[in-house]
Motif scaffolding. Sequence first.
Motif, PDB file in Angstrom:
ATOM      1  N   GLY A 780       0.840  -1.213   0.000  1.00  0.00           N
ATOM      2  CA  GLY A 780       0.000   0.000   0.000  1.00  0.00           C
ATOM      3  C   GLY A 780       0.861   1.244   0.000  1.00  0.00           C
ATOM      4  N   LEU A 781       1.880   1.250   0.851  1.00  0.00           N
ATOM      5  CA  LEU A 781       2.747   2.435   0.949  1.00  0.00           C
ATOM      6  C   LEU A 781       3.461   2.715  -0.371  1.00  0.00           C
ATOM      7  N   GLU A 782       3.829   1.642  -1.024  1.00  0.00           N
ATOM      8  CA  GLU A 782       4.501   1.815  -2.318  1.00  0.00           C
ATOM      9  C   GLU A 782       3.579   2.517  -3.323  1.00  0.00           C
ATOM     10  N   CYS A 783       2.310   2.106  -3.292  1.00  0.00           N
ATOM     11  CA  CYS A 783       1.352   2.777  -4.194  1.00  0.00           C
ATOM     12  C   CYS A 783       1.158   4.224  -3.783  1.00  0.00           C
ATOM     13  N   ALA A 784       1.276   4.478  -2.478  1.00  0.00           N
ATOM     14  CA  ALA A 784       0.954   5.823  -1.977  1.00  0.00           C
ATOM     15  C   ALA A 784       1.980   6.858  -2.404  1.00  0.00           C
ATOM     16  N   SER A 785       3.247   6.432  -2.501  1.00  0.00           N
ATOM     17  CA  SER A 785       4.277   7.475  -2.634  1.00  0.00           C
ATOM     18  C   SER A 785       4.122   8.373  -3.864  1.00  0.00           C
ATOM     19  N   PRO A 786       3.760   7.873  -5.057  1.00  0.00           N
ATOM     20  CA  PRO A 786       3.624   8.837  -6.160  1.00  0.00           C
ATOM     21  C   PRO A 786       2.266   9.555  -6.165  1.00  0.00           C
ATOM     22  N   LEU A 787       1.369   9.165  -5.278  1.00  0.00           N
ATOM     23  CA  LEU A 787       0.017   9.743  -5.337  1.00  0.00           C
ATOM     24  C   LEU A 787      -0.109  10.964  -4.429  1.00  0.00           C
ATOM     25  N   PRO A 788      -0.694  12.063  -4.945  1.00  0.00           N
ATOM     26  CA  PRO A 788      -0.870  13.242  -4.087  1.00  0.00           C
ATOM     27  C   PRO A 788      -2.144  13.135  -3.249  1.00  0.00           C
ATOM     28  N   MET A 789      -2.250  12.054  -2.455  1.00  0.00           N
ATOM     29  CA  MET A 789      -3.474  11.872  -1.676  1.00  0.00           C
ATOM     30  C   MET A 789      -3.115  11.750  -0.197  1.00  0.00           C
ATOM     31  N   PRO A 790      -2.880  12.887   0.459  1.00  0.00           N
ATOM     32  CA  PRO A 790      -2.310  12.853   1.806  1.00  0.00           C
ATOM     33  C   PRO A 790      -3.199  12.162   2.847  1.00  0.00           C
ATOM     34  N   PHE A 791      -4.521  12.306   2.714  1.00  0.00           N
ATOM     35  CA  PHE A 791      -5.382  11.737   3.758  1.00  0.00           C
ATOM     36  C   PHE A 791      -5.363  10.211   3.703  1.00  0.00           C
ATOM     37  N   GLU A 792      -5.536   9.685   2.492  1.00  0.00           N
ATOM     38  CA  GLU A 792      -5.506   8.226   2.338  1.00  0.00           C
ATOM     39  C   GLU A 792      -4.166   7.680   2.814  1.00  0.00           C
ATOM     40  N   ARG A 793      -3.102   8.393   2.458  1.00  0.00           N
ATOM     41  CA  ARG A 793      -1.778   7.928   2.843  1.00  0.00           C
ATOM     42  C   ARG A 793      -1.615   7.943   4.366  1.00  0.00           C
ATOM     43  N   ALA A 794      -2.114   9.006   4.992  1.00  0.00           N
ATOM     44  CA  ALA A 794      -1.991   9.103   6.444  1.00  0.00           C
ATOM     45  C   ALA A 794      -2.804   8.012   7.140  1.00  0.00           C
ATOM     46  N   LEU A 795      -3.980   7.706   6.577  1.00  0.00           N
ATOM     47  CA  LEU A 795      -4.787   6.625   7.167  1.00  0.00           C
ATOM     48  C   LEU A 795      -4.007   5.314   7.127  1.00  0.00           C
ATOM     49  N   LEU A 796      -3.333   5.088   6.016  1.00  0.00           N
ATOM     50  CA  LEU A 796      -2.547   3.860   5.869  1.00  0.00           C
ATOM     51  C   LEU A 796      -1.375   3.847   6.857  1.00  0.00           C
ATOM     52  N   GLU A 797      -0.648   4.971   6.936  1.00  0.00           N
ATOM     53  CA  GLU A 797       0.490   5.036   7.862  1.00  0.00           C
ATOM     54  C   GLU A 797       0.038   4.827   9.302  1.00  0.00           C
ATOM     55  N   ALA A 798      -1.108   5.392   9.642  1.00  0.00           N
ATOM     56  CA  ALA A 798      -1.600   5.244  11.017  1.00  0.00           C
ATOM     57  C   ALA A 798      -1.952   3.784  11.305  1.00  0.00           C
TER      58      ALA A 798
END
Length: 925
Positions: A780-798
């Motif tokens: 998931g994190l790998e997919c997140a890095s090029p995407l400008p979607m901070p909320f989704e990314r933060a939910l995943l990191e949390a």
Amino acid sequence: MDGIFVGRQPELAFLHARLDEARDGAPRAVLLEGAPGVGKTALLSEFLVHADCHRVVAASGEELERNLAYGVVEQLVAESGEPPPERLTVLGSDKVTGADPMRIGGGVVHLLDRLQAAGPVIVVVEDAHWADPPSLQALAFALRRLRADRVLAVLSVRDDAGECLPASLCRLVAGQTGARLRLGGLDPEELRALSASLGGALSPRAAARLHDHTGGNALHARALLDALPIGVFHDHSRPLPVPRSFRMLVVAKLAACPPEAERLVVAAAVLGIRCPLAIASRLGEVDDPLGALERAIAARLLEERPTTADLLVEFPHPLVRAAIYHDLGPARRAALHARAAQLVEGEANTIRHRVAAASGPDHELAAELAALAGRQARMGGSIAAADSLLAAARLRETRVQRERLVLEAVEQLLLGGNPSEAAAFTDDLLSFADGARRDYVLARLAMTGGRHAEAERLLTRAWLGNDPAVDPDLAPAIAEQLALHGLAHANAAQAVTWARRALAAGRPAAAAPSNLLDILATGLVLGGHAPEALAATASLPDRAVADAPECPDGLVGRGIARLCSDDLAGALQDLSLAQATYRRHRMPLPWGIIGLAFLAETEYRLGAWDDATIHAELAVAIARDTDQECLAPLVHAVAAFPLAARGIRERAVAHAAAASAHLRVVGAESSTAWVATAAALLALAADDEHVVAAALDPVGRLTDWAAVEEPGCQPWRALCAEALVGLGRCDQAEALLAPLEAVAAAQGRRSSLLAAGRARGTLEAARGHPGRAEAAFQAGLECASPLPMPFERALLEAAYGRFLRRIGRRADAVSALEAAQARFAHLDARPFLDRCRRDLDACGRAPERRQAGSRATLTRQELAVARLVAAGGTNREAAAKLVVSVKTIEYHLGNVYAKLGVTSRTQLALRFGQAVATPSPRPRS
Ligand SMILES: Nc1ncnc2c1ncn2[C@@H]1O[C@H](COP(=O)(O)OP(=O)(O)OP(=O)(O)O)[C@@H](O)[C@H]1O
Ligand SMILES: [Mg+2]
């Protein structure tokens, strides 16, 4: 007016009280209702004479000018004596007919802003039932956007005409800042006072009799008091003249005039409520116009209105004109209209008189009217076009020709946003001969009335019954409606099929701008074919085409396709461009609103939550003001997202509740996933897994709806699966998640893989497979890095951080949670930030102290204002951007200063700069 005024003390006190409130910065809108002649105008004049205010700007609706788009706004601007604000420079030009009411409304806000600088302003619109509908929509939009403004608006309407007002205006007066004032007749005591002012003396009994007789109607009572010797009222042995006496009294007065004065008055009555003396005298063949006018004024049949350009004559009351006009014999009336057609200026005026002069069918005139209607429709003047078509219908000989024109008129009324006026024709239409066009128009009426099944049945019958050789324009129109129907009702395949059929049938040359490409692209996206949607719209421009007449069809559709394909930058570009073009020209509904909602959704995903809120709430306001109830679920849901995620709970709940309430009414199944996601997000912010799962349950049951399988549309599956894991229902979570992973992988949809990674990681952790969980989170994190979607990314990191803490990898957990924390802080996603902090504390980190006066304590409007001002905007710029007055900005800014404990713009900028630009410092554990 002769200055005689009696009684009405409670009503005057009511109006003065509203003015006092407005003076204190609480804007008010009052609807003054009453029967014709009851005394509305007199009451308002009396109120204004004593009103302690800085400015009065007044306008009035005119029966004959109802088709003149923005005529009333133009009057207000002229009355203000100010140069028109930029948005209003279009008034008076050819382009005004199709101008967007929201844009004009924004201009009115700016005008009021200027006017109230030195004190309270009263805006009066008399006879609003005759005001042109675009003006009323613009005014409603403007008045709703006032917040701390010193503005009192009073609109008068005849109470038999209240339903002519646009729904947006009715809601405004029914709302918190609005009020209705119903004016009844004068009571017997007031009638006695009236008689005394006129030099008579009514006994109480005679006054009671006059009251019974006239209902206290000031016009009627006064006409009788004027005309009859006082003795008549006291002679109880004989009845008073019957109520239609008013007309008889006027006619009697006219008969008593010398011939020249009579001809002048009659000519004026044919020309309208007000006209130039010169034209009336030519029409009445009057040799001594001033002499005739003097006699007419003495008889209280006309008044003079000198203007800089002309000497105008005007009837003292519309009912006086009506009495005289209706008393004319048909032959004299027709002859006068025929002559008037030669004397007046302007095509519409000339035609109006020719129509009134016509004594039977007139093909040539009917054809001219139909042509005029076509031009009016192309300019966006649907209501004027409808009137021209109805007039043409009356001039046609055969039933078939008449019915065809009425059908077109009803369609224009629907296009012009006048559903109630259009619906009034339903019974007529049912009596028409069967035919495809009749079915089509009935279907559109059914659709506006929310009778969707009936609409679909009628449209299908229309399609089957239509002969393209006879009515070539009809096929694409029916197909477009069927496509829209598919889109609204969760049937992407139907939308695509019919949009393609409509495109194949060709666009009717004279039709209003269509949105077939938008429909096609959206249908394709929702059916899981985003690449095809992108291909279908590939040739559209990427940049604004200078002076393009309209927003190109397909731009919104491509924006949606780009959004759902994770091309957020592309989506932002398309949807912003669509929005800007719609604003500059006009907003063809409903795609203007859909575009705005998806713009807000794009900004939400990008983490630009202030912008998202501004645009979503603008979409809500426009949908409400234009009665687009079908879109209400979507726009309210989108408005709820950023508010819910920020923990601005009350407003988010209000939007989510409005979204589901509207969904129940309009049954637009395609919005189900949006509405459910809004409710689920609120529950997620409250950490309530039960509610998350329950909220999303209806989406899972919409099995026919391909859109819910299009992973880029709404992240409901991942959200629901994660909640189910929390509830220990791992098998159900698996059943939801596996199809999402499959489709997302097949389509390479990173945003969905990101969300799926979070849910999968949580699921595997719960099943006791830490290795698989770790792999899922990492993917998931790998997919997140090029995407400008901070909320989704933060939910995943949390989620990842919590997992790491549970398996004892404390340092890694802290680093993942801190990354999430920084992102949540940046977004000001308060409930998620709080949870993150608790998780970090549970990792053993020293508890962090919250800063006093957080941004999150600001209301949505305060945040939007603070953000614009902190970014260096002036109050005027912020007002223009948010389409509110500078007063409103000052008001919000005052609250912001108080809440944040700052005293200057510099401090605010510093405060915001810190909160926005840099993530909070990383405390070490
Ligand atoms: N309180 C009053 N005292 C004295 N005269 C009055 C009063 N109210 C109304 N009138 C007179 O009655 C007549 C009709 O009143 P007005 O024009 O105010 O009615 P209205 O409600 O505005 O009618 P409409 O619906 O046709 O606009 C006018 O001639 C006006 O001067
Ligand atoms: Mg009046």
